[in-house]
Design a protein around this motif. Structure first.
Motif, PDB file in Angstrom:
ATOM      1  N   GLN A 197       0.834  -1.204   0.000  1.00 45.58           N
ATOM      2  CA  GLN A 197       0.000   0.000   0.000  1.00 45.58           C
ATOM      3  C   GLN A 197       0.870   1.256   0.000  1.00 45.58           C
ATOM      4  OE1 GLN A 197      -2.552  -0.736   3.399  1.00 45.58           O
ATOM      5  NE2 GLN A 197      -4.235  -1.402   2.092  1.00 45.58           N
ATOM      6  N   LEU A 210       2.113   1.678  -3.409  1.00 43.94           N
ATOM      7  CA  LEU A 210       1.027   2.150  -4.259  1.00 43.94           C
ATOM      8  C   LEU A 210       0.850   3.652  -4.133  1.00 43.94           C
ATOM      9  CD1 LEU A 210      -1.386   1.647  -6.114  1.00 43.94           C
ATOM     10  CD2 LEU A 210      -2.747   1.107  -4.094  1.00 43.94           C
ATOM     11  N   GLU A 225       1.272   6.415  -7.086  1.00 38.00           N
ATOM     12  CA  GLU A 225       0.198   7.347  -7.467  1.00 38.00           C
ATOM     13  C   GLU A 225       0.694   8.794  -7.437  1.00 38.00           C
ATOM     14  OE1 GLU A 225      -2.861   6.276  -4.726  1.00 38.00           O
ATOM     15  OE2 GLU A 225      -3.820   4.890  -6.147  1.00 38.00           O
ATOM     16  N   VAL A 238       1.038   0.211 -10.989  1.00 39.70           N
ATOM     17  CA  VAL A 238      -0.025   0.470 -10.003  1.00 39.70           C
ATOM     18  C   VAL A 238      -1.113  -0.590 -10.094  1.00 39.70           C
ATOM     19  CG1 VAL A 238      -1.869   2.069  -9.366  1.00 39.70           C
ATOM     20  CG2 VAL A 238       0.422   2.938  -9.845  1.00 39.70           C
ATOM     21  N   LYS A 239      -1.463  -0.942 -11.333  1.00 43.02           N
ATOM     22  CA  LYS A 239      -2.492  -1.963 -11.529  1.00 43.02           C
ATOM     23  C   LYS A 239      -2.073  -3.296 -10.919  1.00 43.02           C
ATOM     24  CE  LYS A 239      -5.210  -4.204 -15.177  1.00 43.02           C
ATOM     25  NZ  LYS A 239      -5.442  -4.283 -16.656  1.00 43.02           N
ATOM     26  N   LYS A 247      -2.146  -3.077  -7.088  1.00 43.62           N
ATOM     27  CA  LYS A 247      -3.518  -3.181  -6.582  1.00 43.62           C
ATOM     28  C   LYS A 247      -3.995  -4.629  -6.590  1.00 43.62           C
ATOM     29  CE  LYS A 247      -5.228   1.464  -7.669  1.00 43.62           C
ATOM     30  NZ  LYS A 247      -6.192   2.267  -8.477  1.00 43.62           N
ATOM     31  N   SER A 267      -5.086  -6.742  -3.325  1.00 41.77           N
ATOM     32  CA  SER A 267      -6.378  -7.418  -3.256  1.00 41.77           C
ATOM     33  C   SER A 267      -6.215  -8.887  -2.890  1.00 41.77           C
ATOM     34  CB  SER A 267      -7.103  -7.296  -4.600  1.00 41.77           C
ATOM     35  OG  SER A 267      -8.326  -8.002  -4.575  1.00 41.77           O
TER      36      SER A 267
END
Length: 248
Positions: free
Chosen positions: A63, A66, A70, A101-102, A105, A109
């Motif tokens: 995170q 991430l 971003e 980033v994708k 994520k 998840s």
């Protein structure tokens, strides 16, 4: 006392009478066995909690990565807007970071699902205990009509001992115009019985590949678990067949 020559003499042995000695020995033995069982159980709990802690730490790290990515995207986007020529290099760099980033994520998840999975086993709700079907997943493969299936079985809260039984998997659908129910062994050549045997303490994955028969249109997947023993359970779950592009 006079002894008759040639007669057999019996020896008298005097022992101290200790009526509680046997009871204490049995009690110590039971306490020892109980200590081993409790130690094994809490050892398993400790291992699971360690896995949860490691996954949570990895998720938090991703995170943070991430958020940094971003912020980088925001900076690069502003640069692209300011530069007159746009900068092909900047555009490629931005697209690369977007892809990163994708992927981050997706990893977060997955880790969140794993953390929730372990927490669900070790700290379930009051009504969610015993043998459970945690997940039924179907993914299409490159060959037409071929799929990979994965069924996750769990023993929630009451996992101090192993649980065993049989998992029956059926596929409901239309063959030409007739509705039929086909067992797993008709689609997976590695399965020869009506079900798949399971034995586990915390969780077990039943997985493999299936090939749909010609002219068969699947509609649903049925999973029935039947455990054995003094606390036998029967668990059933039915899901709709996933549409193209969906993951069940």
């Amino acid at each position: 006392m006079a002894v008759v020559k040639g007669s057999q003499q019996e020896r008298l042995v005097i022992r101290q009478y200790r009526p509680w000695e046997r009871f204490r020995r049995n009690l110590y033995l039971l306490l020892f066995i109980a200590a081993i069982g409790v130690g094994g159980y809490f050892g398993g709990v400790y291992d699971s909690m360690s896995s949860i802690s490691d996954l949570t730490a990895e998720r938090d790290s991703l995170q943070g990565s991430l958020q940094d990515a971003e912020r980088t995207i925001t900076t690069l986007t502003q640069r692209v807007g300011v530069l007159e020529k746009g900068g092909e290099v900047d555009r490629k760099a931005t697209e690369g970071i977007r892809q990163t980033v994708k992927e981050l994520k997706a990893q977060i998840s997955t880790l969140e699902e794993e953390v929730a999975f372990y927490k669900g086993i070790m700290a379930p709700s009051a009504d969610d205990k015993g043998l459970r079907i945690s997940k039924i997943d179907l993914q299409p493969l490159e060959t037409k009509g071929r799929y990979r299936y994965s069924i996750m079985l769990t023993q929630v809260a009451d996992n101090s001992s192993y649980i065993s039984g049989l998992a029956a998997v059926n596929f409901v659908g239309l063959q030409t115009t007739e509705k039929v129910i086909l067992p797993l062994r008709d689609m997976d050549s590695s399965v020869t019985d009506l079900g798949v045997k399971f034995r586990f303490r915390y969780f077990q994955e039943v997985s493999g590949e299936i090939q749909l028969p010609d002219n068969f249109t699947p509609e649903q997947v049925q999973v029935v678990l039947q455990s054995t023993g003094s606390k036998a359970q029967r668990v059933e779950q039915t899901i709709d067949w996933p549409q193209a592009g969906e993951a069940s």
